[in-house]
Every structure is written in structure tokens, then in C-alpha cells.
Design a protein around this motif. Sequence first.
Motif, PDB file in Angstrom:
ATOM      1  N   THR A 403       0.806  -1.221   0.000  1.00 33.69           N
ATOM      2  CA  THR A 403       0.000   0.000   0.000  1.00 33.69           C
ATOM      3  C   THR A 403       0.843   1.277   0.000  1.00 33.69           C
ATOM      4  O   THR A 403       0.295   2.358  -0.173  1.00 33.69           O
ATOM      5  N   THR A 404       2.143   1.156   0.202  1.00 30.71           N
ATOM      6  CA  THR A 404       2.993   2.346   0.263  1.00 30.71           C
ATOM      7  C   THR A 404       3.986   2.403  -0.880  1.00 30.71           C
ATOM      8  O   THR A 404       4.073   3.410  -1.583  1.00 30.71           O
ATOM      9  N   MET A 520       1.175  -4.472   4.324  1.00 26.49           N
ATOM     10  CA  MET A 520      -0.248  -4.726   4.533  1.00 26.49           C
ATOM     11  C   MET A 520      -0.346  -5.926   5.469  1.00 26.49           C
ATOM     12  O   MET A 520       0.647  -6.616   5.727  1.00 26.49           O
ATOM     13  N   PRO A 705      -9.049  -0.900  11.389  1.00 21.60           N
ATOM     14  CA  PRO A 705      -8.439  -0.799  10.061  1.00 21.60           C
ATOM     15  C   PRO A 705      -9.471  -0.501   8.982  1.00 21.60           C
ATOM     16  O   PRO A 705     -10.656  -0.822   9.128  1.00 21.60           O
ATOM     17  N   ASP A 712      -5.293  -6.441   9.193  1.00 20.51           N
ATOM     18  CA  ASP A 712      -4.543  -5.189   9.167  1.00 20.51           C
ATOM     19  C   ASP A 712      -4.505  -4.478  10.508  1.00 20.51           C
ATOM     20  O   ASP A 712      -5.453  -4.550  11.308  1.00 20.51           O
ATOM     21  N   ASP A 714      -3.554  -0.388  10.840  1.00 21.53           N
ATOM     22  CA  ASP A 714      -3.183   0.769  10.030  1.00 21.53           C
ATOM     23  C   ASP A 714      -2.424   1.778  10.879  1.00 21.53           C
ATOM     24  O   ASP A 714      -2.661   1.901  12.092  1.00 21.53           O
ATOM     25  N   TYR A 716      -2.424   4.817  11.581  1.00 22.91           N
ATOM     26  CA  TYR A 716      -3.033   5.857  12.404  1.00 22.91           C
ATOM     27  C   TYR A 716      -3.414   5.381  13.796  1.00 22.91           C
ATOM     28  O   TYR A 716      -3.683   6.185  14.692  1.00 22.91           O
ATOM     29  N   TYR A 717      -3.432   4.072  14.020  1.00 27.67           N
ATOM     30  CA  TYR A 717      -3.794   3.581  15.354  1.00 27.67           C
ATOM     31  C   TYR A 717      -2.833   4.129  16.403  1.00 27.67           C
ATOM     32  O   TYR A 717      -3.191   4.308  17.567  1.00 27.67           O
TER      33      TYR A 717
END
Length: 1002
Positions: A403-404, A520, A705, A712, A714, A716-717
Motif C-alpha cells: 500500500t505504500t 499490509m 483498520p 490489518d 493501520d 493511524y492507530y
Amino acid sequence: MHDDRRLIEGRLRRTLQRLEDAVWSAPVPVDLGRWDAPGEPVPVAEGLAAPYAPARVGEPWGPPWGTTWWRVRAEVPEQHAGRPVDLRLDLGFDPLRTGFHVEGLVYRADGTPVKGLNPRNQWVRVSDAAAGEVVELFVESASNPLLLGGGGFDFRPSPLGDPETAGREPMYRVVRAELAVFEQEVWELQQDLEVLGQLAAELEESDARRWQVLRAVDRALDRLDTSDIAGTAARARAELEGVLSDPARASAHRISAVGHAHIDSAWLWPVRETVRKVARTCSNVLALMDEDPDLVYAMSSAQQFAWLKEHRPEVWKGVVERVREGRLVPVGGMWVESDTNMPGGEALARQLNHGKRFFLDELGIETREVWLPDSFGYTAALPQLIALSASQWFLTQKISWNTTNRFPHHSFRWEGLDGTRIFTHFPPADTYGSEVSGAEVAHAARNFSDKGDATRSLLPFGWGDGGGGPTREMLARAKRLRDLDGSPRVEVERPDAFFEQAEAEYPDAPVWVGELYLEMHRGTYTSQAKTKQGNRRSEHLLREAELWASTATVRTGAAYPAEALDRIWKVVLLLQFHDILPGSSIGWVHREAVADYEAVARELTTIIETAQAALAGEGDTEMVFNASPGARAGVAALGAGPRSADDAEVEVSPDGDGWVLSNGLVRTVVDARGLLTSVVDTATGREALAPGSVGNLLQLHPDTPVDFDAWDVDAYYRRTWTDLTEAESVTPVDGGVRVVRRFGDSTVTQVVTVPVGEARVDVDTEVDWREREKILKAGFDLDVTTDRSTAEVQFGHVHRPTHTNTSWDAAKFEICAHRWVHVGEPGYGAAVVNDSTYGHDVSRRDRDGGGTTTQVRLSLLRAPQSPDPVADLGVHRMRYAVVPGAGIADAIREGYRVNLPLRVVWGSGGVVEPLVSVDGGGVVVEAVKLADDGSGDVVVRLYESLGARSAATVRAGFELGGVEAVDLIERPLETAGVEPVEGGARLTLRPFQVVTLRLTRG
């Protein structure tokens, strides 16, 4: 021209819809009978002999996880005589959910399997039948509940994933049950138009070829009479012959298309259902091979072949025949398509041992590739193990899910921990279940990162997960795309043919060094903690069972439990499948996994105790059995002897509002909040915790997520958390301090101790976990400045950044480690070890007084709601520890110790010498066992653990007849640096090298 294109494309779309309805003609209903099997699936013979009741189209059937048998009877009418006739049976299929709900397997009355029924494969060829002929077929159908909501992979909490909560209401209705004539020419026209329409859609507006194709399609549609499609299909096809025969361009990308069906060994269904999915899919494949001699089908997972042999011998017989022809190709060389992050080193070696051995013994096949299209990242230990299993290539597709960062290659050489390089391929079509569509093959050519240097890619095609595998439509598209202007060249061929050609044309393929980290699915290191704990415990019990059983056999002549160990290993290897061990299956799967682990533990404990009793002899002296490496990493202390007196006792003394614990090697302070405020290695007197910080700080984060709950976490957690610093009680107990905390609906009870004779602080933890969509972390802020962490992986360790300088660095915000994580600076370090945790995060923090510190956190528990809405609820027990002043060798030692506690046995008090000993820094014994061939030879697997060139001497604790290096299948292997000497062998090893020795008993 734009308007012309729009009209032609719209006309084509409408015509294809009409063709779909015209492929079958003259339908007549059939007589339908039904029997609902009570409970679990029944043997085929029982289903065929069942009392069938009348059934009709439109009636509901199929409670969740039920099995319904259908009897189909019909008399062939006059208008069908001598024509290709199909049974069309739609049990309530949704073509957009292929492989995820209803499936069936068709049998003849004698129990012979015919083919599967699936959402994209709803027909069964009856024959070129005679008028009046009676057709009788039986269908075993599975009413598996649909657990995907919305479109794509939209998972929502559902009670349907467990029969205990799923209910019994019927979920499906029979839509169609008829005999109909198959109109071959209509179907062929449908395939022509689909291929050309998809080709035109992928070509540039300005490409003359696009307009050549569209004009030909337009002319063909002019020649088709929609009121007489069957009668005019041939003349419409004649208009397309020219554009379908134009050869591909000289520079066209070359695609090796391989029939395939990725079947998860458990996921949104239990293991028992996978057994049936494999039988259905293989029946489909065998039937399609009878129709089309061009089909080549690759099938991985020795376990799935073994299921066929055991449960569906009729299907197995056909599979064996096609394997011998070279058209059904075993691939992968592993017992299952396992996760590769969390299984231990020996377990990965056994995945390859058991997989390769099955294919060799049962099919006479030496698989040459490791085939893992869907596992969630790949350990840097894998290239060496691939080579040691006599395999050459590696295939995956999963890294395209990053994803990055986009991975820079599709064909490359992958370099592992020890420097071994393996030719590796990622299919650029970004799928392991292609339909061979124009969009997919065009994407493969455009997306291929190595164009200009290489020209080939691989395309696995077929519906997976019970969707039935390849179809005749896919093969029809492949035939038309074999040499077609405007398209890549598509050749259906064996995967080894692709790898041979791809490797030969790309001798200077670029090198990727280290793990293939998937950006991921990082939550899979933590979800379903009991499954992970069961895996870790089973691996270490297997180590002990093999070691002590081998020692007992050699020392006392006791029988070696080879059959039991083989069977148990296969249970553990199955549970390492990449949707079981990662915690991403339905609750039913994990409930069964926990029960299997408990059974494994009971049986292995019996094997261990039986062997130790034989070795200990009669007597009333306490004896200590030690299965872990000894006081330093280079010594294997794999023996037993009388228990010695403790060198020191643990002191627990009050310190203001807290408590001081000391054992002479380490001193720690537990404050009134139950937190560690000091951890000192007494040998150096240095404080391990950062100024003003604490250790064993529990932190609770929200965990929601975006896409995949169980898979997952993510990034921001990490921005929101609660420090759990309030304790209900902090009280001294024997040898330690007991801390109780309550938060939400959960309770944590921890006992902090400093074990006698060991330089670490242990935290034994019990969590009654009742949270939802939360993640629980335990952190240690260590007074170390470093830009990298070191984490144990299989047969070694890897370094990962603690900073976020690049997007590649930042993406590794959650990492997998086995028994330990180490952080250090020149002259000093510390380790955090554990007995059942895999998920970690390591980050840099500002230090009071200047500089930076390093925070190491363990991910203890998650609470995802899909696909198991009650995941992880319940009581969990785990242990972790901080080791101050530790180097890498100390981390290795303590990691083994926390997972392999000493066993005390009453016996004679005599010394049980190690069956094998190693003298030399950094070389660790991973396994001691008897040879698989029943010869009685002792097999030892060792590895260099420190990442340094090393020399060591291995000595046998028995009369030695000879020694040789072997591969993972225990066959002779030329290995540099292995020199036989009297009583053993002298080893000269490169960093992280794995060596397997066969020691012949004299």
C-alpha cells in the motif's frame, strides 16, 4: 470516430447478452429428488443410497454449513437425440461470489465423480444422447454461507462463520434444473467476440489495430440474425477470421498461462470443507483435460493431494494419471502454502521436507519451485531453505498488494540471510486467479517492470477457493490470444517451462536483499493469540519430543515414535497455513485449531515424559532435562543430570511504595502502579530503562483498520492510546510481585519475577480480554540509541530501521519477530523475549537530558470482528521478559530458555550426556531426530546464529560410523565447510548458514 466506437461497443455488449441466452437451446425440465444430510457430510456411498424426496425448482434449501444430495433423472427427448446435451443445474449460484458459497460435485450412480458445479460452471455434459435414454446423476452440494458482503472483499461481522451461531434457516433456492442442447457454434462466436472486444478496449484510440478489430466486429454483427442466432453464428464468425489470424507483433510480451486454482486450506470455511473443495476442483480439471488436450494445471500443497488420496480415491486415481502425463503439475514443494513470517525455522524446513517427500514418494516428482502466491510477506530465511530442499525458483504475487511502495521488479534474484540467491517471479498481471481476459493480459504487459531486459511473465488462471479452477472459456481465450496482433502472446504451458526460459533470458536479473515485507496485513502477527500460542508451544514440544525420543532410542533401545511424530508434524504444518496461523479465518477454524493444539500438546508431552523416564532410570533423585542451548550460544546443552543447588536466591524487599526484586544477576524495581521503574544488569551496574520512563507499560489503542479487520493494523492507530497505569493491587508473592489491573471489561493479572540464575525480568501475564476493536501493547523504553532493531527470524535475525527516513522505512511500523527483539549501541544492548508473541513495534523517542532512546513494544492482543466476530475474547496466558545488558548471543539464549523451561524428572541421578554437542561460538542446534528413512541414523540441524563466519566442532555422543551433510529431504548434499573428524565433524560456516548432518551409528 468516437461516436462509431461507442455504437459498435454498445452493439457488441447487447449482442453478447443475447449470445449468453442462446448458447443452450431446447430446454426440458428434469425430475429432481433431494436428501438433506443430517449434521456433517456423509460418505459418498451413503449419499447415493439415501431416501430422496421429490424436489422442485424454486424451493428453498441449504442451512448454513449443510449438505444436500440431489438426484437428477430425465429422459432424453427426440429433439435432443444425437446432439451435445448438457444438464444445467443452478443451485442458487451468484457468479460474482465464485468460490465463496454454493458448490456441488456430480456423481454417476456408481459413485464415479463427473465434475464440479460452481457459479461459473453450472453445466454437466450428458452425452450425444439417444432419444429415450434415461439420464441419472447425483449431486453432493454444500450450502456454505456467503460471508462476503457488498462487493469485492467487504467483510462484516457475521454469526454465520460458526455453526454454533449460524442458525438453520435455508439460504438458497434452486433456480434451474433442465436438459438443454449445447450450441457449439454460438459458444464459439461468443468467445470470438469477447476476445476481440476485450482486445479493442485495451488498445489506444489512435492504434489502427483497434479500428481494424472494431470494423470486423461491426461486420460480423451485421451478418448475425438475432432471431436465428444458431443458424447465422457461423457466417458471423467468418467475418472475424481475418482479424483473429493476424499474428502478434515481434516485440509482444510473452505470457506463460498456467491453469491453477488457489484453494485456501481453511479460511471462510473449515478444513473439512477444503477437503471437498479440492475434490470438486480436481474433478473439474480432470473433466476439462478430457475435453481439451492443451490444458496444463499446476496444483500446490502436498496436504491437498493427501486429502484426495485419503478421502476421494476415485479423484486421486485420475490425478495420478494426469501427473504421469505431465499435464497436472505438482508445484510448491511444501505441505501447505504456509505463512512464512511466524513458523519457526525447523517448521519451515519440515514444510519443505514433508511436501517434497510426499511428491517424491507418491508421484515420483521432484518439485523445483516454491509456490506461495498469497502468503503475507516472506522471511529472509526462505531462499536458503529453498536451495536446501533442492528447489530452484520462487513465485509469489502478494507483494503487489503493497500500500505504500511499489516493488521495483517482477523477475529478480532474491538474496536471503546467508547470501543464497533464488530466481524469483511476481506475475505482473497482479492476480493468481486470472480469467485470461484482455484487460489482464494487457495489464501484465504494461505493468511488467523488467521490460527491455526480459520478455516473459507467468499467468496463473482459474477460479480459486472452490470456484472450480480453469474453465473452457478461459482456454478458448488463451487459444485465441496465442498469436494475436495487439495482444501479448499467450502460451498454456508448465510453470517449470516458464522458469527455465525466464531465468535463461535474464542472467543478470537484479538482486533484492533481505525479507519481502508486505506493506499490509500486519495485524496477522497478533490476531487469534491462542492459535499463535499453540503454534509456538507445539514447535518447542516437537523439538523436545524428537530430542529426548532420539536420545532414549540410542541410549536405551526404546522404540522411536516415528509414526506419531510424522502425524503430529503434519497437523502443526497444516495449522501454519496462511489463513490459519495468521488468525484470518472464521471462528470455527480457530476453535478447531486450538483443540488440535491441545491434543498435540498432550501427545507430545506423553512422548517426552516416556523418553525422559527411560533415560532417568529408577530412583528418587531430582534430575533436570535441558533442551535449550546452554550458557552461551555456541554450546548445545541438550542433556540431563541431577539438579544442583541454587547459586542465589531471589530477594523481594520493600522500596517506599514499591518493591525491589534481585537475584544477584539483575535488579528491578516495581513501583506502586505495578510498573518497572528500574532494570539494572548487576554485572555492569547500568540502568536499562530510559531516564524518567517505565517498563512493562500496557497501552491500549483503538484498532479500526480501513479494509481487513483480522488482517490489518493501520498506521493511524498509533496516534491514539491510553496508558494503563492504574493498578487495583500490587502485592508481593513468592519470588515476585503480583499486579492486577482492570480496564473496560477486561482484567490483567501479572506476576513480575527475576528467575533464579537468569539475567532477565519475567512478566507472566494473564488477560481476561473482553475488548472489541482494540489492540493491547506492552512497552519497554530502553536507554539505547540505535537506528535499527534486530529481530529473530528463522535460523538467524534481521535488522530493521527504527527511523522513518524513507517510505520503505516508515512502512515497517509493525514487524514480526520470533522469540526476541534486540536493540543495542556499541558496548551495550537489551533484549525483549517472549513465549508466544510475534507482533512488535520499535521506535525512537526523545531522551530526557538529550539524545534518543528506543522503545520496544510487544503486540499482545487484538480484537477484530471479522471474519470472527468474537476473535480473542477470553482468558489468555503469556510470558515476556526484558534482558538488560544483553548482546545477540544473550538474546538467543534467553529466547530459547523462556520457550523451553527445564523439566524436572525423578530418576537415578546419573548424567545423561548430550546425544550431540557443539563446541564453537555462535553455532546452535535446532533439531536432533532420527532419520526419516528408519535407518536409525541421527540427523542434526544446526545454524550459525550470530551473523558471523564461524568454526565449530560437532561431536556425537555415541559410537559414530560416519557423517555426511544432507539436504532437507535427508539426501547427500555436497556442502563446503563440512569436514569429518574423529567422533564428529568440523564445520566452517558462513553467516546464518544452515547445515544438516546425518550421523551414522557405528
